[in-house]
Motif scaffolding. Structure first.
Motif, PDB file in Angstrom:
ATOM      1  N   GLU A 272       0.839  -1.201   0.000  1.00 41.92           N
ATOM      2  CA  GLU A 272       0.000   0.000   0.000  1.00 41.92           C
ATOM      3  C   GLU A 272       0.875   1.254   0.000  1.00 41.92           C
ATOM      4  N   GLU A 273       0.464   2.253  -0.769  1.00 38.47           N
ATOM      5  CA  GLU A 273       1.196   3.513  -0.813  1.00 38.47           C
ATOM      6  C   GLU A 273       0.315   4.648  -0.302  1.00 38.47           C
ATOM      7  N   ASN A 274       0.891   5.486   0.545  1.00 38.09           N
ATOM      8  CA  ASN A 274       0.222   6.683   1.050  1.00 38.09           C
ATOM      9  C   ASN A 274       0.976   7.899   0.542  1.00 38.09           C
ATOM     10  N   ARG A 275       0.250   8.799  -0.129  1.00 36.28           N
ATOM     11  CA  ARG A 275       0.884   9.988  -0.728  1.00 36.28           C
ATOM     12  C   ARG A 275       0.424  11.241   0.012  1.00 36.28           C
ATOM     13  N   PHE A 276       1.376  12.138   0.230  1.00 35.67           N
ATOM     14  CA  PHE A 276       1.098  13.367   0.975  1.00 35.67           C
ATOM     15  C   PHE A 276       1.622  14.574   0.201  1.00 35.67           C
ATOM     16  N   SER A 277       0.763  15.557   0.058  1.00 32.70           N
ATOM     17  CA  SER A 277       1.190  16.876  -0.408  1.00 32.70           C
ATOM     18  C   SER A 277       1.294  17.772   0.818  1.00 32.70           C
ATOM     19  N   PHE A 278       1.902  18.958   0.637  1.00 35.69           N
ATOM     20  CA  PHE A 278       2.182  19.806   1.791  1.00 35.69           C
ATOM     21  C   PHE A 278       1.815  21.245   1.510  1.00 35.69           C
ATOM     22  N   ALA A 279       1.384  21.928   2.575  1.00 34.47           N
ATOM     23  CA  ALA A 279       1.065  23.353   2.494  1.00 34.47           C
ATOM     24  C   ALA A 279       1.777  24.081   3.623  1.00 34.47           C
ATOM     25  N   ALA A 280       2.137  25.339   3.368  1.00 27.24           N
ATOM     26  CA  ALA A 280       2.849  26.138   4.368  1.00 27.24           C
ATOM     27  C   ALA A 280       1.918  26.526   5.508  1.00 27.24           C
ATOM     28  N   VAL A 281       2.376  26.293   6.734  1.00 27.29           N
ATOM     29  CA  VAL A 281       1.661  26.686   7.945  1.00 27.29           C
ATOM     30  C   VAL A 281       2.701  27.219   8.924  1.00 27.29           C
ATOM     31  N   GLU A 282       2.565  28.497   9.282  1.00 22.41           N
ATOM     32  CA  GLU A 282       3.529  29.124  10.192  1.00 22.41           C
ATOM     33  C   GLU A 282       4.946  28.927   9.661  1.00 22.41           C
ATOM     34  N   ASP A 283       5.806  28.224  10.410  1.00 23.11           N
ATOM     35  CA  ASP A 283       7.188  28.076   9.972  1.00 23.11           C
ATOM     36  C   ASP A 283       7.499  26.670   9.448  1.00 23.11           C
ATOM     37  N   TYR A 284       6.459  25.903   9.098  1.00 19.69           N
ATOM     38  CA  TYR A 284       6.688  24.536   8.634  1.00 19.69           C
ATOM     39  C   TYR A 284       5.718  24.180   7.517  1.00 19.69           C
TER      40      TYR A 284
END
Length: 421
Positions: free
Chosen positions: A105-117
Motif C-alpha cells: 500500500e502507498e500513502n501519498r502526501f502533499s504539503f502546504a505552508a503553515v507558520e514556519d513549517y
C-alpha cells in the motif's frame, strides 16, 4: 509532540541481518541533485537530528527535517526546510512524500505552508512503519531521498516460524458469543434413582449387596421373613445401577422405609444457581459448556429446564443441564464450571483473541506478509475468550498470527524497537 523518523532495524535471522547491514539508502537521480538519507552502516539512533528532534535529510547546503506531530491531533507530517542551516520560509518549498508499506500500500502526501513549517495533507496512520520517498523543490532545484523507517516489524524464516508454533489465520467474519460464567454441582438425574423397600413388614434374614456394588435389574438384594405369613420372600433390584445406600442389616425389621437406594450414574445433571442479575438473560434451550474444575473434561450441553422454586435465601433459581456420563467421570457432588451462551452476533471482521498482544499503548496483532511480520494497531469491539471484534486497523483477508504471537513480540523487542521517526 513531534516525533522524528527513524530507521529501526528489526529482529531477524543472522543472514538477513548481515544482508541488511550491507545495504545503503541511496537517493534518486536523473537530472537532479541526489543525497543519501543515511551513510552506509549508520545505526538507527545515529542519524542526524534537527532542531525539532526530527530526521535531517541533506543535499548539499539544502536540508529538510522530517517530523510527525501527534500532540492532541492525529499523527501528521510537520517538515522544516533549511538552506545553509538557516530556516527557509515554508512557502518557498514544494514537497511531496510517499510511504510504501509492507503489504505494498502507498500513502501519498502533499504539503502546504503553515507558520514556519510544511504540514502534510493527511493522517499518518499506524503503524508508522514504511519505506519513505521524499521529493522537495526549492529555487528551481529538485532534491530527493529514500530511506526506511520501520517499527514493530521482524522477519522470521518459514521453517523457524513453524518450529516456534506460529499459526496463521485470515482476519474475517466471525460469530461472537456473549457468555455468562457460572459455578454449579453434579447431581444424579431424578429419573435415574430408585428406592427399594420390602413388600411386607418382617425380619431381614440375609443381605446380598453392599454400597457401591453395581447391580442389574432383577439382582437379589435381600431376603425377608414376613411377619404375617412367616414366609421368606426375596427383594430384587427394580433397575440396573449402583447401590448408593444400604439401610438395613440382618435381623432388622422392615417397615415402610426403603432399605436400598439404587441409581444409574450414567444419568446425571449439572445444576447451576442463576442469580437475579442473570435470570432475565438465561433461558432453557441455550447452549452451555460444562467443565471440570481442573479443566480436563468438557461437555457441550443445553439447559433443559429450571427447577420451579427459587431458593429463598439467595433468590437463585436452578438451571439443569443433562450430561452424558458413560464412564462415570461426573460424580454427584462434584463442583463444576459452566459457560452459558446468552447471545450470538455475527461481525464482519474479527481476529482470534489468542493473537492479541500489547504494543506501546495499543492492542495489536501481527500481520504476515511473506516471511515478514508487522504490528497492526486495532480498534476493538466486543471481545470473548475466542474472538475479538475489530472495528479498524487490519484489512479483511489479511493473514495474521492467531497463535504464538508472543514469539513475534519477543523477536521485535530484542531489536530495541521504539516509536521514533
Amino acid at each position: 509532540m513531534r516525533i522524528p523518523f527513524k530507521n529501526m532495524p528489526t529482529a531477524m535471522p543472522l543472514a538477513c541481518a548481515l544482508a541488511l547491514a550491507s545495504l545503503t539508502l541511496s537517493a534518486c537521480s536523473g537530472g537532479e541533485t541526489a543525497a543519501s538519507a543515511e551513510t552506509e552502516g549508520e545505526a538507527a539512533a545515529d542519524y542526524e537530528r534537527g532542531p525539532h528532534n526530527g530526521r535531517m535529510l541533506r543535499d548539499g547546503d539544502f536540508a529538510v527535517e522530517m517530523t510527525i506531530f501527534e500532540d492532541g491531533v492525529p499523527p501528521e507530517f510537520h517538515v522544516y526546510a533549511y538552506q545553509g542551516n538557516k530556516p527557509l520560509p515554508p512557502e518557498q518549498i514544494q514537497l511531496s512524500v510517499v510511504l510504501k508499506r509492507l503489504d505494498g500500500e502507498e500513502n501519498r502526501f502533499s504539503f502546504a505552508a503553515v507558520e514556519d513549517y510544511l504540514r502534510g495533507s493527511g493522517t499518518v496512520t499506524e503503524p508508522h512503519s514504511f519505506d519513505v520517498t521524499v521529493v522537495a523543490s526549492h529555487a528551481g532545484q529538485r532534491h530527493s531521498w529514500k530511506y526506511a523507517s520501520y517499527e514493530g516489524r521482524t522477519t522470521i524464516a518459514a521453517q523457524a516460524a513453524q518450529q516456534a508454533g506460529i499459526e496463521i489465520e485470515q482476519a474475517g467474519p466471525a460469530v461472537i458469543d456473549q457468555t455468562i460464567d457460572l459455578v454449579g454441582r453434579i447431581e444424579l438425574a431424578p429419573a435415574s434413582q430408585a428406592e427399594v423397600g420390602a413388600r411386607f413388614p418382617g425380619r431381614v434374614m440375609s443381605v446380598h449387596k453392599q454400597v457401591g456394588d453395581r447391580v442389574a435389574a432383577g439382582t437379589l438384594l435381600a431376603r425377608v421373613e414376613s411377619n404375617e405369613s412367616l414366609q421368606t420372600y426375596s427383594v430384587f433390584a427394580p433397575r440396573g445401577g449402583v447401590i448408593l445406600e444400604r439401610r438395613t442389616n440382618v435381623g432388622d425389621v422392615t417397615g415402610s422405609d426403603p432399605i436400598f437406594i439404587i441409581a444409574d450414574p450414567a444419568e446425571v445433571m449439572a445444576v447451576f444457581p442463576i442469580y437475579p442479575r442473570d435470570i432475565e438473560r438465561v433461558r432453557p434451550g441455550q447452549a452451555m459448556t460444562v467443565q471440570s474444575l481442573a479443566g480436563e473434561r468438557r461437555h457441550q450441553g443445553v439447559i433443559r429446564d429450571f427447577l420451579p422454586l427459587a431458593q429463598a435465601a439467595s433468590q437463585t433459581v436452578s438451571a439443569r443441564v443433562p450430561l452424558a456420563n458413560p464412564d462415570g467421570f461426573w460424580r454427584a457432588g462434584m463442583s463444576v464450571r459452566g459457560k452459558v451462551t446468552v447471545t450470538q452476533r455475527e461481525v464482519p471482521l474479527a481476529v482470534r483473541t489468542s493473537g492479541l498482544q500489547a504494543f506501546r499503548d495499543f492492542t495489536v496483532v501481527f500481520a504476515k506478509v511473506g516471511d515478514s511480520y508487522e504490528v497492526r494497531m486495532l480498534e476493538l469491539g466486543q471481545q470473548t475468550p475466542e474472538w475479538t471484534e475489530v472495528l479498524g486497523g487490519i484489512k479483511p483477508g489479511q493473514p495474521y498470527v492467531a497463535d504464538g504471537s508472543y514469539v513475534i513480540k519477543a523477536d521485535i523487542e530484542k531489536s530495541g524497537a521504539s516509536h521514533d521517526h
